[in-house]
Design a protein around this motif. Structure first.
Motif, short mmCIF file in Angstrom:
data_model
loop_
_atom_site.label_atom_id
_atom_site.label_comp_id
_atom_site.label_asym_id
_atom_site.label_seq_id
_atom_site.Cartn_x
_atom_site.Cartn_y
_atom_site.Cartn_z
N SER A 155 -0.28 -15.18 -1.11
CA SER A 155 0.01 -14.77 -2.47
C SER A 155 0.40 -13.30 -2.53
O SER A 155 -0.05 -12.48 -1.74
CB SER A 155 -1.18 -15.03 -3.40
N VAL A 156 1.25 -13.03 -3.51
CA VAL A 156 1.66 -11.66 -3.84
C VAL A 156 1.59 -11.56 -5.35
O VAL A 156 2.20 -12.35 -6.06
CB VAL A 156 3.10 -11.37 -3.36
N ARG A 157 0.78 -10.62 -5.84
CA ARG A 157 0.64 -10.45 -7.28
C ARG A 157 0.94 -9.01 -7.66
O ARG A 157 0.59 -8.08 -6.94
CB ARG A 157 -0.79 -10.76 -7.75
N ALA A 158 1.58 -8.85 -8.82
CA ALA A 158 1.80 -7.53 -9.38
C ALA A 158 0.73 -7.31 -10.44
O ALA A 158 0.56 -8.11 -11.34
CB ALA A 158 3.18 -7.43 -10.00
N VAL A 159 -0.04 -6.24 -10.28
CA VAL A 159 -1.12 -5.92 -11.21
C VAL A 159 -0.71 -4.68 -11.99
O VAL A 159 -0.44 -3.63 -11.40
CB VAL A 159 -2.44 -5.66 -10.44
N ASP A 160 -0.64 -4.82 -13.30
CA ASP A 160 -0.32 -3.68 -14.15
C ASP A 160 -1.60 -3.04 -14.64
O ASP A 160 -2.60 -3.70 -14.87
CB ASP A 160 0.53 -4.12 -15.35
N GLY A 161 -1.57 -1.77 -14.78
CA GLY A 161 -2.73 -1.01 -15.23
C GLY A 161 -2.28 0.42 -15.43
O GLY A 161 -1.18 0.67 -15.91
N VAL A 162 -3.12 1.37 -15.03
CA VAL A 162 -2.73 2.77 -15.11
C VAL A 162 -1.50 2.99 -14.24
O VAL A 162 -0.56 3.65 -14.63
CB VAL A 162 -3.90 3.68 -14.65
N CYS A 163 -1.51 2.39 -13.07
CA CYS A 163 -0.32 2.40 -12.22
C CYS A 163 -0.11 0.98 -11.67
O CYS A 163 -1.07 0.26 -11.44
CB CYS A 163 -0.44 3.42 -11.09
N ARG A 164 1.12 0.62 -11.50
CA ARG A 164 1.44 -0.74 -11.04
C ARG A 164 1.09 -0.87 -9.56
O ARG A 164 1.37 0.01 -8.77
CB ARG A 164 2.93 -0.99 -11.26
N ARG A 165 0.46 -1.98 -9.20
CA ARG A 165 0.06 -2.25 -7.83
C ARG A 165 0.57 -3.61 -7.42
O ARG A 165 0.70 -4.51 -8.24
CB ARG A 165 -1.46 -2.23 -7.67
N LEU A 166 0.83 -3.77 -6.15
CA LEU A 166 1.22 -5.04 -5.57
C LEU A 166 0.08 -5.46 -4.64
O LEU A 166 -0.28 -4.73 -3.73
CB LEU A 166 2.52 -4.87 -4.77
N VAL A 167 -0.50 -6.64 -4.90
CA VAL A 167 -1.64 -7.13 -4.13
C VAL A 167 -1.16 -8.24 -3.21
O VAL A 167 -0.66 -9.27 -3.68
CB VAL A 167 -2.77 -7.64 -5.04
N LEU A 168 -1.29 -8.03 -1.91
CA LEU A 168 -0.89 -9.00 -0.90
C LEU A 168 -2.15 -9.64 -0.32
O LEU A 168 -3.09 -8.94 0.03
CB LEU A 168 -0.12 -8.33 0.23
N ARG A 169 -2.14 -10.97 -0.19
CA ARG A 169 -3.26 -11.70 0.41
C ARG A 169 -2.74 -12.63 1.50
O ARG A 169 -1.70 -13.26 1.33
CB ARG A 169 -4.00 -12.53 -0.63
N ASP A 170 -3.52 -12.73 2.57
CA ASP A 170 -3.14 -13.65 3.64
C ASP A 170 -4.15 -14.79 3.73
O ASP A 170 -5.19 -14.78 3.05
CB ASP A 170 -2.98 -12.92 4.98
N SER A 171 -3.86 -15.76 4.56
CA SER A 171 -4.71 -16.94 4.67
C SER A 171 -6.02 -16.65 5.40
O SER A 171 -6.94 -17.47 5.37
CB SER A 171 -3.96 -18.07 5.38
#
Length: 185
Positions: free
Chosen positions: A104-120
């Motif tokens: 999965s790859v998620r974009a998290v918005d907040g104070v600053c935008r972050r990209l969260v990468l997860r592996d199996s």
């Protein structure tokens, strides 16, 4: 030891360079900037307290602690990417995710935008998308492995976020080419 599906002969559309590691280049400059900002805050706070005559040892410790906290917040993470992995190392922790096993790859918005990468395997890395836009070689490593994960059916969540970053990288690269060639208006 057998080859993964995406490493079988003839299926890799772009030959990879196994020993090449991509990294964020201006990291030292950003680190120096965070040190300078923290030192400037500390000097300003000491100067104000000294000028008003209210500088004591406990206030000095408080100002020093505040400057250290500012440094920890401003200190940029060092991002590196290689064949099948991407790592982010900050002052407090180091994280690694296997990009050849992305789920999965998620974009998290907040104070600053972050990209969260997860592996199996349970690995998780948070990145500022601007790091990928500013460093196309790091983006290339991530994009290459993400495409293999999509083709293998592992990456089902986050293709839209990756497409948005890809468009940003392409736009910035084109603008850089126009600037260098003198065609920018």
């Amino acid at each position: 030891m057998g080859l993964r599906d995406d490493e079988r002969a003839g299926t890799d559309p772009v030959p990879r360079e196994p020993g090449r590691t991509a990294r964020t280049h201006p990291w030292a400059r950003e680190l120096r900037t965070s040190v300078c900002c923290s030192a400037a805050l500390l000097a300003l706070l000491f100067l104000i307290d000294w000028g008003t005559g209210s500088l004591t040892w406990w206030r000095g410790v408080l100002w020093f602690t505040l400057a250290v906290l500012l440094f920890v917040v401003l200190c940029p993470p060092r991002v590196r990417a290689g064949r099948g992995w991407i790592a982010s190392r900050s002052l407090l922790r180091s994280r690694l995710v296997r990009t050849d096993l992305l789920v999965s790859v998620r974009a998290v918005d907040g104070v600053c935008r972050r990209l969260v990468l997860r592996d199996s395997l349970g690995g998780r890395v948070e990145l500022d998308p601007e790091v990928l836009v500013d460093h196309p070689d790091v983006w290339y490593r991530l994009d290459e492995d993400a495409r293999h994960c999509v083709a293998a059916g592992r990456l089902r969540c986050g293709t839209d976020e990756l497409r948005d970053i890809s468009e940003q990288v392409d736009r910035e690269t084109a603008l850089a080419v126009f600037r260098v060639s003198g065609l920018e208006s």
